[in-house]
Design an enzyme around this catalytic site. Structure first.
Site, PDB file in Angstrom:
ATOM      1  N   LEU A   1       0.826  -1.224   0.000  1.00  0.00           N
ATOM      2  CA  LEU A   1       0.000   0.000   0.000  1.00  0.00           C
ATOM      3  C   LEU A   1       0.853   1.265   0.000  1.00  0.00           C
ATOM      4  O   LEU A   1       0.327   2.371   0.055  1.00  0.00           O
ATOM      5  CB  LEU A   1      -0.928   0.025   1.225  1.00  0.00           C
ATOM      6  CG  LEU A   1      -1.921  -1.131   1.323  1.00  0.00           C
ATOM      7  CD1 LEU A   1      -2.845  -0.938   2.533  1.00  0.00           C
ATOM      8  CD2 LEU A   1      -2.755  -1.256   0.054  1.00  0.00           C
TER       9      LEU A   1
ATOM     10  N   GLN B   1       4.054   4.002  -1.406  1.00  0.00           N
ATOM     11  CA  GLN B   1       4.202   4.817  -2.622  1.00  0.00           C
ATOM     12  C   GLN B   1       4.595   3.948  -3.813  1.00  0.00           C
ATOM     13  O   GLN B   1       4.034   4.077  -4.902  1.00  0.00           O
ATOM     14  CB  GLN B   1       5.261   5.910  -2.405  1.00  0.00           C
ATOM     15  CG  GLN B   1       5.284   6.924  -3.540  1.00  0.00           C
ATOM     16  CD  GLN B   1       6.573   7.737  -3.612  1.00  0.00           C
ATOM     17  OE1 GLN B   1       7.549   7.461  -2.909  1.00  0.00           O
ATOM     18  NE2 GLN B   1       6.577   8.743  -4.454  1.00  0.00           N
TER      19      GLN B   1
ATOM     20  N   ASP C   1       0.192  -6.094   3.073  1.00  0.00           N
ATOM     21  CA  ASP C   1       0.636  -4.912   3.823  1.00  0.00           C
ATOM     22  C   ASP C   1       0.206  -5.096   5.276  1.00  0.00           C
ATOM     23  O   ASP C   1      -0.716  -5.853   5.576  1.00  0.00           O
ATOM     24  CB  ASP C   1       0.021  -3.619   3.253  1.00  0.00           C
ATOM     25  CG  ASP C   1       0.813  -2.374   3.628  1.00  0.00           C
ATOM     26  OD1 ASP C   1       1.575  -1.860   2.780  1.00  0.00           O
ATOM     27  OD2 ASP C   1       0.708  -1.915   4.796  1.00  0.00           O
TER      28      ASP C   1
ATOM     29  N   ARG D   1      -1.230  -2.785   6.859  1.00  0.00           N
ATOM     30  CA  ARG D   1      -2.513  -2.071   6.970  1.00  0.00           C
ATOM     31  C   ARG D   1      -3.548  -2.704   6.050  1.00  0.00           C
ATOM     32  O   ARG D   1      -3.222  -3.278   5.021  1.00  0.00           O
ATOM     33  CB  ARG D   1      -2.348  -0.606   6.535  1.00  0.00           C
ATOM     34  CG  ARG D   1      -1.336   0.156   7.349  1.00  0.00           C
ATOM     35  CD  ARG D   1      -1.189   1.566   6.822  1.00  0.00           C
ATOM     36  NE  ARG D   1      -0.476   1.620   5.538  1.00  0.00           N
ATOM     37  CZ  ARG D   1      -0.466   2.671   4.728  1.00  0.00           C
ATOM     38  NH1 ARG D   1      -1.138   3.758   5.038  1.00  0.00           N
ATOM     39  NH2 ARG D   1       0.203   2.641   3.577  1.00  0.00           N
TER      40      ARG D   1
ATOM     41  N   ASP E   1       2.185  -8.624   8.581  1.00  0.00           N
ATOM     42  CA  ASP E   1       3.253  -7.900   9.270  1.00  0.00           C
ATOM     43  C   ASP E   1       4.543  -8.664   8.966  1.00  0.00           C
ATOM     44  O   ASP E   1       4.671  -9.840   9.337  1.00  0.00           O
ATOM     45  CB  ASP E   1       2.962  -7.884  10.779  1.00  0.00           C
ATOM     46  CG  ASP E   1       4.042  -7.152  11.564  1.00  0.00           C
ATOM     47  OD1 ASP E   1       5.114  -6.842  11.000  1.00  0.00           O
ATOM     48  OD2 ASP E   1       3.813  -6.895  12.767  1.00  0.00           O
TER      49      ASP E   1
ATOM     50  N   TYR F   1      18.523   5.152   8.501  1.00  0.00           N
ATOM     51  CA  TYR F   1      18.011   4.608   7.233  1.00  0.00           C
ATOM     52  C   TYR F   1      19.171   4.068   6.403  1.00  0.00           C
ATOM     53  O   TYR F   1      19.130   2.937   5.902  1.00  0.00           O
ATOM     54  CB  TYR F   1      17.282   5.721   6.492  1.00  0.00           C
ATOM     55  CG  TYR F   1      16.648   5.314   5.177  1.00  0.00           C
ATOM     56  CD1 TYR F   1      15.609   4.403   5.121  1.00  0.00           C
ATOM     57  CD2 TYR F   1      17.077   5.885   3.977  1.00  0.00           C
ATOM     58  CE1 TYR F   1      15.011   4.063   3.916  1.00  0.00           C
ATOM     59  CE2 TYR F   1      16.483   5.556   2.770  1.00  0.00           C
ATOM     60  CZ  TYR F   1      15.455   4.637   2.744  1.00  0.00           C
ATOM     61  OH  TYR F   1      14.869   4.307   1.547  1.00  0.00           O
TER      62      TYR F   1
ATOM     63  N   LYS G   1      20.123   0.353   5.082  1.00  0.00           N
ATOM     64  CA  LYS G   1      20.172   0.070   3.644  1.00  0.00           C
ATOM     65  C   LYS G   1      21.497  -0.592   3.249  1.00  0.00           C
ATOM     66  O   LYS G   1      21.517  -1.546   2.478  1.00  0.00           O
ATOM     67  CB  LYS G   1      19.917   1.346   2.833  1.00  0.00           C
ATOM     68  CG  LYS G   1      18.453   1.781   2.857  1.00  0.00           C
ATOM     69  CD  LYS G   1      17.566   0.726   2.198  1.00  0.00           C
ATOM     70  CE  LYS G   1      16.089   0.995   2.335  1.00  0.00           C
ATOM     71  NZ  LYS G   1      15.220  -0.085   1.868  1.00  0.00           N
TER      72      LYS G   1
END
Ligand code: NAD
Length: 316
Positions: free
Chosen positions: A10, A12, A34, A36, A53, A142, A146
């Site tokens: 869900l 971008q 997802d 959600r 999850d 982040y 990565k």
């Protein structure tokens, strides 16, 4: 690649990737998942949609078995600005979710895709023509997750033979789903505000160049990399890719070609500016071009024209 499970569907990227995969591979072969469930979201209406999850490794494995997928595309993660606010949660989700996803791929012998980011570079990385293989000492949580993820994907290939693949995405620009808290979000917000208000206050300072790409090129890159014959790839994970590099004034100037009265000012956010300052100005993506034929079709003006047209249809 025939049956594909997508995590973080869900978001971008996921919300548009699922549509492309449904078109290219048939909706019955796509399993969007997802954390959600959003009642009115079209992705949640897909008959195979399941809540997942990614921290729940057992459910992850049983869903992949139930749908007999041969590919996992793992997108669920916390993005750069949010990860800086919640570094412990970012480490736990970005690494824990990735390990679970890789374990599913290892146990079921699946093809695997996950994106890295320009955030995997740091202040000591060469800023211009940033090479494919170079110094990576990021200063954000982040970025730390990565780089670790890139190494972990390489490890799963070398140690277990999992067919792991990935790209380092630049900032992605799209008009379908709002971005999830990244540093390059300004380059999406600016188009919405240009159409709705005719003006924009940039949280990124003048002169800050970052790599960017329009979503259709990003989605095609995922499919092209996944479909590339394995013997052609000497890198596998974390291919540099980009379509353009610009600073805020350049995107504003591009918008003014179509909306001459557009105005922009600045109210710099120190947190996101510090993140942006630690990232490259412009990547060298020749390895992706050579090894699997990467190509971007949208430059800044072509993207601006399309973004403004699509958003004007929605808001005017
Ligand atoms: P996003 O924030 O828009 O979406 C992430 C999705 O993951 C959300 O729908 C969220 O509900 C879901 N999610 C969060 N926690 C979860 C959990 N525990 N289990 C399952 N799902 C969960 O992110 P995006 O922009 O679509 O990015 C996807 C991937 O691409 C990420 O790995 C990100 O680092 C990478 N990436 C994105 C960009 C960009 O500009 N969008 C650039 C470089 C790399």
């Amino acid at each position: 690649m025939e049956r594909i499970l997508v995590t973080g569907a869900l978001g971008q990227i996921g919300s548009e990737l699922v549509n492309k995969l449904c078109q290219d591979y048939g909706p019955e072969n796509i399993v969007p998942t997802d954390l959600r469930y959003l009642e009115n979201n079209p992705i949640c209406q897909h008959p195979n949609f399941r809540t997942l999850d990614v921290m729940d490794g057992d459910k992850f494995l049983s869903l992949a078995q139930e749908f007999q997928v041969d590919t996992v595309m793992h997108l669920a993660a916390l993005l750069s600005a949010v990860a800086e606010e919640k570094p412990q949660i970012a480490w736990s989700l970005n690494m824990g979710g990735l390990v679970n996803a890789l374990e599913v791929a290892r146990q079921l012998n699946l093809q695997f895709f996950t994106p890295s980011s320009i955030g995997s570079f740091g202040p000591s990385t060469p800023k211009d023509d940033t090479p494919q293989d170079t110094l990576q000492r990021p200063t954000t949580m982040y970025g730390v997750t990565k780089v670790s993820g890139e190494l972990l994907c390489d490890y799963y290939h070398h140690r277990f033979g999992v067919d792991t693949r990935g790209v380092r995405f630049p900032g992605l620009i799209s008009y379908v789903t709002p971005p999830g808290g990244g540093t390059t979000d300004y380059a999406v917000d600016i188009y919405y505000k240009a159409v709705i208000d005719g003006s924009y206050t940039s949280f990124i300072a003048p002169g800050t160049k970052m790599d960017m790409m329009y979503m259709p090129d990003a989605l095609q890159a995922i499919v092209d990399l996944m479909e590339a014959p394995e013997h052609q790839l000497s890198h596998r994970n974390a291919f540099n890719i980009s379509a353009m590099s610009f600073e805020p004034e350049e995107i504003a100037a591009s918008i003014r070609k179509y909306l001459p009265n557009f105005v922009m000012d600045y109210d710099v956010d120190p947190v996101r500016q510090a993140i942006a300052d630690s990232w490259p100005n412009r990547l060298d993506y020749s390895a992706a071009e050579t090894e699997w034929g990467f190509e971007a079709h949208y430059d800044l003006d072509k993207m601006t024209q399309d973004m403004l047209a699509k958003l004007s249809q929605r808001f005017n």
